[in-house]
Every structure is written in C-alpha cells, then in structure tokens.
Write an enzyme that holds these catalytic residues in place. Structure first.
Site, PDB file in Angstrom:
ATOM      1  N   CYS A  27       9.348   5.521  34.434  1.00 50.06           N
ATOM      2  CA  CYS A  27       9.294   6.715  35.275  1.00 50.06           C
ATOM      3  C   CYS A  27       8.299   6.500  36.418  1.00 50.06           C
ATOM      4  CB  CYS A  27       8.882   7.936  34.459  1.00 50.06           C
ATOM      5  SG  CYS A  27      10.273   8.906  33.855  1.00 50.06           S
ATOM      6  N   CYS A  64      10.529  16.829  37.906  1.00 53.14           N
ATOM      7  CA  CYS A  64      11.846  16.436  37.396  1.00 53.14           C
ATOM      8  C   CYS A  64      12.166  17.175  36.099  1.00 53.14           C
ATOM      9  CB  CYS A  64      11.901  14.935  37.123  1.00 53.14           C
ATOM     10  SG  CYS A  64      12.243  13.936  38.590  1.00 53.14           S
ATOM     11  N   HIS A  65      11.225  17.118  35.149  1.00 54.73           N
ATOM     12  CA  HIS A  65      11.586  17.451  33.769  1.00 54.73           C
ATOM     13  C   HIS A  65      11.352  18.906  33.374  1.00 54.73           C
ATOM     14  CE1 HIS A  65      12.609  13.291  33.113  1.00 54.73           C
ATOM     15  NE2 HIS A  65      11.459  12.929  33.634  1.00 54.73           N
ATOM     16  N   CYS A  83       0.822  -1.220   0.000  1.00 58.39           N
ATOM     17  CA  CYS A  83       0.000   0.000   0.000  1.00 58.39           C
ATOM     18  C   CYS A  83       0.851   1.263   0.000  1.00 58.39           C
ATOM     19  CB  CYS A  83      -0.913   0.041   1.223  1.00 58.39           C
ATOM     20  SG  CYS A  83      -2.312  -1.078   1.129  1.00 58.39           S
TER      21      CYS A  83
END
Lengths: 167, 272, 106
Positions: B233, B191-192, B91
């Site tokens: 995490c 944390c991020h 496809c």
C-alpha cells in the site's frame, strides 16, 4: 477479438486526463513517458500461431474442432489464469487422445505445457493455472491415436493491478 | 515500469478528490484526522471485495494455494529446533491449543512491554524457548508457521485488547492510519474508510481488514504477511515503506485488528 | 517441497476419476532479476509423471508459463485397488513425490 484495443484506449484516456487536469502532478512523469503511451496497433490476436503450430505438430495438418479451451474472458491477474482443456474422444484403446499441448503466442516461451494421456486416462480433460504475458488468444492442440491433430482456442483479456507494488 | 505507470496515474486521478468524498456512515465525522476512531458500516471481509473467481479459490480447501503454506506450517510445528531440539508441539501440543490465538494479536508481551504481532510472537518463542536460529521476517518458514497458527482460528472473531498497556500503541496506530503520506499524499483512511467498495481500475477498494493474513496473493505469486501488504500500500501511494518488524507496522496492525473486531479470521485468504 | 494431492472419496472400478495436485514451487521463469541486477536462473518443475501400480498413466512437461505453485488436474482410471504415485523434478534437480492409496469399489 477487439477487446484488447478499447481497454488500452481507456487507460490512455485516463492518462490524457491526468495530463490535462493534474498539472501539479506533471513533474512526476519521466521524459518520454507520454510518447511511450502513443497508440500503436497491436498485432491481431493469435497471429503468432501460423509459425508455432507447425512446430508443435512437426508439420502435420491441424483441423479446428474437438478441442474446447475454457478460460476466463477477463482474467483477474496474468500470474495465475485458470485454464481447462476438454477433448472430445471415446478414450478407448483404439481411439484416444495421445497428447494435449497448450500454446501461447505472446508468452516468451510459447509451449506452456504438453501432456501425454492414454486410454487409461478414461477422460481427455485437464486443468491448470497459467501465466499469460498480457491479453492474448491461447491455443490447445490435441493429437489423436489415429495421428490427426485438432485445435481449439480461447481469448483472454488480462487485467493489471491498479496499484504499483514495490513490496 | 511503463506498464504500471498509467495505473499509478489512475490512482492519483481517482483519489485526488477522495478527501472531499465523505461516505455516509452510521458514525458522524468519519474521515477527519481528529475524528474519533470509527469503523466501516457494515464491516466486510477482504474477500468480499475480491473477484468471484478469487473468492471461490479461497473458499475451496484444496484449490486455495495458501493451504500449501498451512501444510508446511503443520510440518514445521512438529519439527525439533534449537539447542534443546524441541518442537513447537513439544510445548503447545497439537493444533487445538492454538485455536483462538490469532484473534488476540497484535498484543503487548507482559514481560517486555513490547507490542508483538503473530509473526513476532512466533519469532520470540523460537529464540527464547527453543533457542533456535531466528527466522527472518517474511521468510517462507515464518509465513508457513504463521499461516498454520492463523488457520487454527478460522471462523473465530477478531478481539484484540486496546486497553491498558496496548492503548498508547493503539493511539499511535490510529493516528498513522489517518496520516497522509507519500507523493500521492493519501492516508489509509482515504481509500479504506471513505472509498471502500468503489472501483480503482479493475480493483474494488476493500475496507482494509487483515483477517485473511497471511494471504496468498496472485500478484505476489506466493504468500505474504500483513506487513508486506502494508508495504504494498505504501509503495502504491509512493511513500517510503516501513521496515519489517518496525513499530510503525505493529501499531498500525493493532489499529487494523481493532477496526476488524468481530470479523472472522479467514486465513489463509486469497487476494488478487 | 510441500505438495497436496486430492482424489475423490469414492473411486469406481474402471470409471475415470480426477486427480488434483498442488506443489509449493516458485516456478522461476528465468526472466527476472535480483536486487543486484543479475538474472535469476530459470527453475521450474519441468516434468510430472503419474504411475498407477508402476504403470505410467499421465505425463506432463511444464514450462515457465505454468503459474507459481503449480496446480494440475487430470483424469485416470483404476482397474483395481492400488497405489497412485506422482513424481516430479525441477531444473535444479530437486525431485518430489507423493503416494496415494486408491481403493476401488464396484
């Protein structure tokens, strides 16, 4: 090498800090865990080779030298530590490396790998990635075409992941 | 278990006061639960926070172990499957057709109104178009196909849509990102957003972008999806892990993909 | 079993060149347990052999101390253009091989 001890010491300090300051966290600690963290003198690095090397060489004497083991001083992860072994040899039909053996005295199976080369290799060098069961001294043996054995070693401090991974 | 225990304590101690540490940012009000969605400044790839040796492993096309999954994915792409014995390539043609696809996921499937990540889209295609047996989440063939498709978008910037039907999913993902969870009572943001770039044991906390996924993680000794990383995490903060394919994962992934907007895809990444 | 092999673009007659191989394999140690507590049997690629035009030029015995998805680099020389064949087998008896044509230049 004493690198093993200070690192463990630092972790214990952190634990002590947690015990002293984080009393709210205390109930999470399983019984006996604090005791399990009490300092115990680890065996000196490389102390296992007195038994392992004669097995690998079938009793032949080994001289230190001609073998360089290149590994990171501080490994990012014990699951995959890059190791490179270089042996000084002319790699000619009458003077070459027959085999290279990589040993660990802290892994459950001490022989990590054994490679057979020949003059056709042209260069006595190999590289791989190994598993190291914690901080240790790894040792490589080279068997020459004249029957002599040579050795080299490297000390690797293995660091652990900061987070517990239960995924 | 005993070996990881001190590490867990380390996490608790280091991050116990993370809530009161607000990183200076170009955007005001970076951390609160009710704050407007903000992104780290400057945006930095996950690989930036990996040790130099791991970065080098990712950068080298042969040394990168994730390329084994890409190679397997390339084979699977051409392998006929299902009742019609059709392959993906029958496809979609060759690799070029997938260029840029990964930059637009997760996205809402117009027909069903469902939010799909790249894995979900591949699984849907497999069941509806190929009428083949479903692939399990996190199975090796699914990881390989996803890695191959994501690899086709390497270097292209993330650009998911969060408008229209995607908006409610995005908002829920954003809330979840700010939600404190687990025994350690930490949110993703603590944390991020608030502590990226700082040390956690031997680890440098990243900005939490998913642009390298599927990644080869040394800790896993194999490849894994972003969903697996989110589960890691969650287990790290001692929270209950979301099931694979759950709304929680997909909504959070959409928020993360928006948050990484403009960052180039670097799949297959290599992580510690 | 997917494997990737890489040799340099240019190989000189009689000059050593490096061969790199990466094989997708779990290298199961035999020290892990499944969810029901049973030991997962050891399954590692225990032998890898390199032959150049049928002549063995390198052989490695590997253990569970080799990292998952094993990566090996070694050197060989080619006296003339030919075919490098790498073959390996694991504890379950599953074998794999890759053939790489080598064109030498003077």
């Amino acid at each position: 090498m004493a690198a093993d001890t200070p690192m463990k010491g630092r972790r214990r300090d952190v634990l002590a800090l947690a015990l002293a300051g984080g009393s709210g966290l205390l109930p999470l600690l399983p019984p006996g865990a604090a005791q399990a963290q009490m300092p115990t003198a680890p065996p000196p690095l490389g102390s296992g080779y007195a038994l392992l090397v004669p097995k690998a060489t079938q009793g032949a004497p080994v001289r230190a030298g001609r073998v360089t083991v290149d590994a990171p001083t501080l490994a990012d992860n014990g699951h995959s530590v890059p190791v490179r072994i270089v042996v000084q040899s002319a790699m000619q039909p009458d003077d070459h490396v027959r085999s290279i053996t990589l040993l660990s005295d802290r892994n459950p199976r001490p022989v990590i790998m054994k490679a057979w080369l020949g003059p056709r290799a042209g260069r006595a060098e190999l590289a791989t990635r190994v598993r190291l069961n914690g901080t240790q001294r790894i040792l490589a043996l080279a068997e020459m075409s004249d029957g002599t054995w040579w050795s080299g070693e490297a000390d690797v401090v293995v660091t652990e992941s900061a987070c517990l991974d239960g995924s | 278990m005993r070996a990881v225990l001190p590490c867990a304590w380390l996490l608790a101690v280091v991050l116990a006061c993370a809530g009161c540490t607000v990183r200076e940012s170009a955007d005001p009000g970076t951390t609160g639960v009710h704050a407007a969605p903000v992104r780290p400044v400057p945006l930095q790839q996950g690989s930036v926070f990996a040790p130099p040796s791991v970065q080098a492993m990712q950068a080298d096309e042969f040394e990168n172990p994730g390329m084994l999954w890409v190679a397997r994915g390339a084979k699977l792409w051409r392998q006929p499957e299902g009742s019609g014995a059709r392959s993906c390539a029958d496809c979609h043609g060759d690799a070029g057709s997938m260029r840029g696809a990964a930059t637009r996921y997760p996205q809402v499937d117009p027909a069903s109104g469902q939010l799909l990540d790249l894995e979900g889209r591949i699984m849907q295609c497999r069941s509806e178009r190929q009428q083949a047996a479903p692939l399990a989440w996190e199975s090796e063939p699914l990881l390989a196909l996803t890695a191959w498709v994501a690899f086709q978008s390497r270097g292209l910037p993330m650009q998911v849509s969060i408008d229209g039907p995607a908006r409610p999913f995005f908002e829920r993902g954003r809330e979840r990102y700010q939600q404190r969870v687990g025994q350690m009572n930490l949110s993703c943001s603590q944390c991020h957003d608030a502590n990226w770039g700082r040390q956690l044991g031997a680890e440098t906390i990243s900005q939490g972008h998913g642009t390298g996924y599927p990644v080869y993680r040394l800790e896993w000794q194999g490849a894994g999806s972003l969903q697996r990383r989110l589960r890691s995490c969650l287990s790290g903060v001692r929270a209950e892990m979301f099931p694979y394919g759950s709304q929680e994962h997909l909504e959070l992934s959409l928020y993360l993909a928006w948050r990484a907007g403009g960052l180039a895809i670097e799949a297959p990444g290599v992580r510690r | 079993m997917v494997a990737r092999v890489r040799i340099p673009d240019v190989v000189r007659r009689g000059q050593p060149f490096d061969v790199r191989i990466a094989i997708q394999h779990v290298m199961e140690t035999g020290f892990r347990f499944d969810d029901s507590g049973r030991t997962i049997a050891r399954n590692v690629i225990h032998t890898l052999v390199a032959r150049y035009d049928g002549v063995e030029v390198y052989r490695a015995e590997l253990g569970s101390g080799i990292a998952a998805n094993p990566y090996l680099q070694f050197w060989i020389t080619a006296p003339a253009s030919g075919v490098l064949e790498l073959s390996w087998i694991d504890d379950a008896g599953v074998a794999g091989s890759e053939r790489v044509p080598v064109t030498v230049r003077d």
